[in-house]
Design a protein around this motif. Structure first.
Motif, short mmCIF file in Angstrom:
data_model
loop_
_atom_site.label_atom_id
_atom_site.label_comp_id
_atom_site.label_asym_id
_atom_site.label_seq_id
_atom_site.Cartn_x
_atom_site.Cartn_y
_atom_site.Cartn_z
N ASN A 1 46.12 10.94 -58.10
CA ASN A 1 45.05 10.51 -59.02
C ASN A 1 45.57 9.56 -60.10
OD1 ASN A 1 43.52 12.20 -57.53
ND2 ASN A 1 43.35 13.82 -59.06
N LYS A 2 46.53 8.73 -59.76
CA LYS A 2 47.12 7.83 -60.76
C LYS A 2 46.73 6.38 -60.55
CE LYS A 2 51.06 10.39 -62.51
NZ LYS A 2 52.49 10.32 -62.84
N PHE A 3 45.54 6.12 -59.99
CA PHE A 3 45.04 4.76 -60.05
C PHE A 3 43.59 4.76 -60.52
CE2 PHE A 3 44.34 5.74 -55.53
CZ PHE A 3 43.10 5.21 -55.28
N HIS A 4 43.25 3.69 -61.25
CA HIS A 4 41.97 3.64 -61.97
C HIS A 4 41.37 2.25 -61.79
CE1 HIS A 4 44.13 6.95 -63.95
NE2 HIS A 4 45.11 6.06 -64.09
N ILE A 5 40.06 2.17 -61.94
CA ILE A 5 39.38 0.87 -61.84
C ILE A 5 38.55 0.63 -63.09
CG2 ILE A 5 37.49 1.92 -60.52
CD1 ILE A 5 37.04 -0.73 -59.20
N LEU A 6 38.68 -0.58 -63.63
CA LEU A 6 37.86 -1.02 -64.77
C LEU A 6 36.94 -2.14 -64.27
CD1 LEU A 6 37.51 -1.19 -68.05
CD2 LEU A 6 38.81 -3.28 -67.74
N ILE A 7 35.66 -2.02 -64.56
CA ILE A 7 34.71 -3.11 -64.29
C ILE A 7 34.11 -3.53 -65.62
CG2 ILE A 7 32.60 -3.81 -63.12
CD1 ILE A 7 33.31 -1.98 -60.85
N ALA A 8 34.24 -4.82 -65.94
CA ALA A 8 33.78 -5.34 -67.24
C ALA A 8 32.80 -6.48 -67.03
CB ALA A 8 34.97 -5.81 -68.08
N TYR B 1 35.43 -10.49 -60.49
CA TYR B 1 34.66 -9.68 -59.55
C TYR B 1 33.41 -10.40 -59.07
CZ TYR B 1 32.83 -5.30 -57.62
OH TYR B 1 32.35 -4.33 -56.78
N GLY B 2 32.87 -11.27 -59.92
CA GLY B 2 31.68 -12.05 -59.60
C GLY B 2 31.17 -12.67 -60.88
N GLY B 3 30.46 -13.81 -60.86
CA GLY B 3 29.89 -14.44 -62.05
C GLY B 3 30.67 -14.20 -63.33
N GLU B 4 30.09 -13.39 -64.21
CA GLU B 4 30.77 -13.08 -65.48
C GLU B 4 31.38 -11.68 -65.47
OE1 GLU B 4 26.29 -12.24 -66.16
OE2 GLU B 4 27.54 -13.60 -65.02
N GLU B 5 31.51 -11.09 -64.26
CA GLU B 5 32.10 -9.75 -64.13
C GLU B 5 33.58 -9.85 -63.76
OE1 GLU B 5 29.25 -6.24 -62.87
OE2 GLU B 5 29.32 -7.78 -61.32
N PHE B 6 34.38 -8.94 -64.34
CA PHE B 6 35.81 -8.87 -64.04
C PHE B 6 36.16 -7.45 -63.65
CE2 PHE B 6 35.17 -12.37 -66.92
CZ PHE B 6 36.01 -13.36 -66.43
N ALA B 7 37.28 -7.29 -62.97
CA ALA B 7 37.75 -5.96 -62.58
C ALA B 7 39.26 -5.90 -62.77
CB ALA B 7 37.39 -5.67 -61.13
N ILE B 8 39.76 -4.70 -63.07
CA ILE B 8 41.21 -4.46 -63.17
C ILE B 8 41.53 -3.21 -62.37
CG2 ILE B 8 43.17 -3.99 -64.69
CD1 ILE B 8 41.64 -5.30 -66.96
N LEU B 9 42.57 -3.26 -61.53
CA LEU B 9 43.08 -2.08 -60.83
C LEU B 9 44.38 -1.65 -61.50
CD1 LEU B 9 42.49 -2.95 -57.06
CD2 LEU B 9 41.28 -1.26 -58.43
N PHE B 10 44.34 -0.45 -62.13
CA PHE B 10 45.53 0.13 -62.74
C PHE B 10 46.17 1.08 -61.73
CE2 PHE B 10 42.60 -0.73 -66.25
CZ PHE B 10 43.40 -1.43 -67.13
N SER B 11 47.45 0.93 -61.45
CA SER B 11 48.10 1.81 -60.48
C SER B 11 49.36 2.41 -61.08
CB SER B 11 48.45 1.02 -59.21
OG SER B 11 49.27 -0.08 -59.51
#
Length: 629
Positions: free
Chosen positions: A496-503, A544-554
């Motif tokens: 359980n040590k990876f996370h996703i941020l959607i902004a 991630y698309g248009g004005e959306e961004f994503a970060i994958l923390f691992s």
């Protein structure tokens, strides 16, 4: 008295003959001025039927008819007339005229694409144009032979004939002749991969043509210089000259040469990883190549456009481009061009997820490349063996001549020694041939291997470019999909040590409406820079698309991911990008973060949806905040 009368008669005869010859030349020149082609042909035929014409005059009329039909595009008629003129020249033993007729026959066969017959005709013409009496006609034929060998892709032979022609032009011809053959040689050096030699020669050609004020010739040399500089990886110089060439041909509305220049500059931009500009010029190149029916520029622009579209992540558009290109190539019946397209085609299919089809096309591409190299190797081997056989036959003929000169009383000892020497020479020759065949084969195999490695590296580079967003230069949605799938496949070992941020940028549509899309693009770039600069090396940022961004923390606990996310939101607010239509007065982010939990999540979509739901909650709670509860 009789001697004086005889001399007077002969003088009068030769004067009349020369006068008549001059009249024929004048008559032909008058006929040439007639604008109606049918009347011109009729008048020349009528003149040819004049029974008072001598052999040289008849040849001159036939030669004029040959060139007249050639200028009208009637190659079959021109070839027939050239053969008739050859018959007259040979019948009356006219040396120069025989060479000229053979040269004309060669030209007609060359234009009819009968290249081997053309070369044979040209070589026969050389017999009649010796260096001492006819150096320039000989140089012209040598130049034609070189061009014919280029058609056969026998580039080494072509270069040798160009060198012979260059020597004669330099010592006996005009400056223009010498410059033109140097220009041809420079183009050949490009095809041979000797870019440095080509650059040096083309710079000389440009300098000499500038002195002659030959503007057309100067820009032809500039266009080739762009290709040579590109091959030598001197991209800045290539771009500078390309823009100059494009402006020149635009001003003169020369669509044919303009399309080639646009294709070349698009290829240069692709090599320096500027796919947007490469795409722009490739599209323009297609437009002008189609207008001017320039097939080479048309196919080349399609190829560069497809590479640019892949680099920009426009996979479907790239697939359509390749389909259009292949359709046009099939009309040209050129299998080699189809093979080149197969390489980029396989890459597009892989990007579309059609891996089986991509592998099938790529294997076809490799087979085509190997076939091309194999055919070149076989052609060179056949040529090598042919030359050896000719040399052997020549040696045998010389031996026969030697035997005829020998006395019938030669001792048996001498005969035995000659036979023994011939036997030793044959063994040495066979050993030498075997060694040379092996070296040639090894050299060609090495070239094939090197080319395969280069193509593999190029494909890997293109694949890397297809993972980047063209505007922000961070990873794109396609890269995100592949990376999250890779993480998901390793979920059993993740603890359980990876996370996703959607902004999402708040009120971004209002920002675009107020400040314009150019400002919007700059804002997206600035936000992406903040995201990149505020995560660890192992974490990955995506548009991630248009004005959306994503970060994958691992490989980190939840607190580290939350801390980095809050730092990003604060930094975005603190850099204070003005936004008059936002309640916060500056551009801000809303974001949601989700941690993978093996006991609660059953799919990738479930994992992403949880982050999405928290993003929506952040928006509903007033924006400019991070939601993780």
């Amino acid at each position: 008295m009789q001697l004086i009368l005889r001399f007077s008669f002969l003088s009068l005869f030769f004067y009349s003959l020369n006068s008549y010859s001059l009249n024929i030349v004048n008559k032909i020149e008058e006929i040439k001025l007639i604008s109606n082609n049918e009347i011109k042909t009729e008048m020349l035929l009528k003149l040819f039927k004049n029974k008072q014409l001598g052999a040289k005059a008849r040849f001159l009329v036939l030669d004029t008819l040959t060139l007249h039909h050639y200028s009208q595009g009637n190659l079959n008629d021109a070839l027939s007339l050239a053969k008739q003129s050859l018959g007259i020249a040979q019948e009356f033993n006219l040396i120069f005229e025989t060479g000229k007729a053979l040269k004309n026959i060669g030209i007609m066969h060359y234009l009819k694409a009968d290249i081997d017959i053309a070369i044979e005709s040209y070589k026969q013409a050389l017999i009649y144009f010796n260096v001492r009496e006819y150096p320039i006609p000989r140089a012209n034929v040598l130049n034609n032979i070189a061009l014919a060998f280029i058609k056969k892709t026998d580039l080494i032979d072509a270069l040798e004939y160009f060198k012979q022609a260059s020597f004669l032009y330099k010592n006996h011809g005009t400056t223009v002749d010498s410059i033109d053959v140097k220009f041809n040689m420079a183009g050949l050096y490009i095809r041979l991969g000797h870019a440095t030699n080509s650059i040096e020669m083309l710079n000389e050609v440009i300098k000499e043509r500038l002195l002659l004020k030959d503007t057309k010739g100067v820009f032809m040399a500039y266009a080739d210089l762009v290709i040579a500089l590109k091959s030598n990886e001197q991209f800045n110089e290539a771009l500078s000259i390309s823009h100059k060439v494009i402006i020149h041909y635009r001003d003169r509305q020369d669509n044919y040469n303009l399309s080639a220049a646009l294709h070349n500059i698009s290829d240069v931009y692709m090599k320096i990883s500027e796919p947007l500009l490469a795409k722009k010029y490739a599209l323009e190149g297609l437009e002008f190549a189609k207008k001017s029916n320039h097939n080479q520029a048309y196919i080349g622009s399609f190829y560069t456009l497809s590479k640019a579209q892949i680099a920009l992540g426009e996979i479907n558009e790239a697939f359509e481009t390749i389909q259009k290109s292949n359709k046009h190539i099939k009309t040209l019946k050129n299998e080699t061009l189809l093979t080149v397209n197969d390489g980029i085609h396989s890459l597009v299919l892989m990007a579309k997820g059609q891996s089986s089809k991509a592998i099938e096309i790529y294997q076809k591409y490799l087979v085509g490349i190997r076939k091309t190299h194999s055919e070149k190797f076989n052609n060179q081997l056949v040529k090598f063996e042919s030359n050896q056989l000719k040399q052997k036959l020549l040696n045998l003929k010389n031996q026969e001549k030697l035997n005829l000169l020998e006395s019938e009383n030669e001792s048996k000892f001498k005969n035995i020694m000659i036979m023994f020497a011939a036997f030793i020479i044959s063994i040495i020759f066979l050993l030498y041939k075997k060694i040379m065949d092996k070296r040639i084969k090894q050299s060609l195999e090495q070239q094939v291997n090197n080319r395969t490695i280069e193509l593999k590296e190029a494909n890997e580079k293109l694949l890397g470019l297809s993972y980047l967003d063209g505007l922000t230069e961070i990873n794109n949605r396609r890269c995100f999909d592949d990376d999250i799938k890779s993480l998901w496949d390793k979920k059993e070992n993740s603890n359980n040590k990876f996370h996703i941020l959607i902004a999402d940028i708040d009120f971004f549509k209002l920002y675009n409406d107020s400040y314009g899309h150019v400002a919007g693009d700059k804002a997206l770039i600035k936000v992406s820079e903040v995201l990149k600069n505020n995560v660890r090396e192992n974490d990955k940022v995506y548009r991630y698309g248009g004005e959306e961004f994503a970060i994958l923390f691992s490989n980190c606990n939840f607190e580290i991911a939350v801390s980095a996310s809050q730092r990003i939101l604060e930094t975005i607010h603190n850099i204070k990008i003005p936004h008059a239509d936002s309640e916060f007065e500056f551009i801000t982010l809303s974001a949601g973060i989700s941690t993978f939990d093996l006991t609660k999540m059953i799919s990738i979509e479930d994992f992403i949806n949880q982050a999405d739901q928290k993003l929506y909650k952040a928006k509903e709670s007033g924006k400019n905040q991070l939601c993780w509860v």
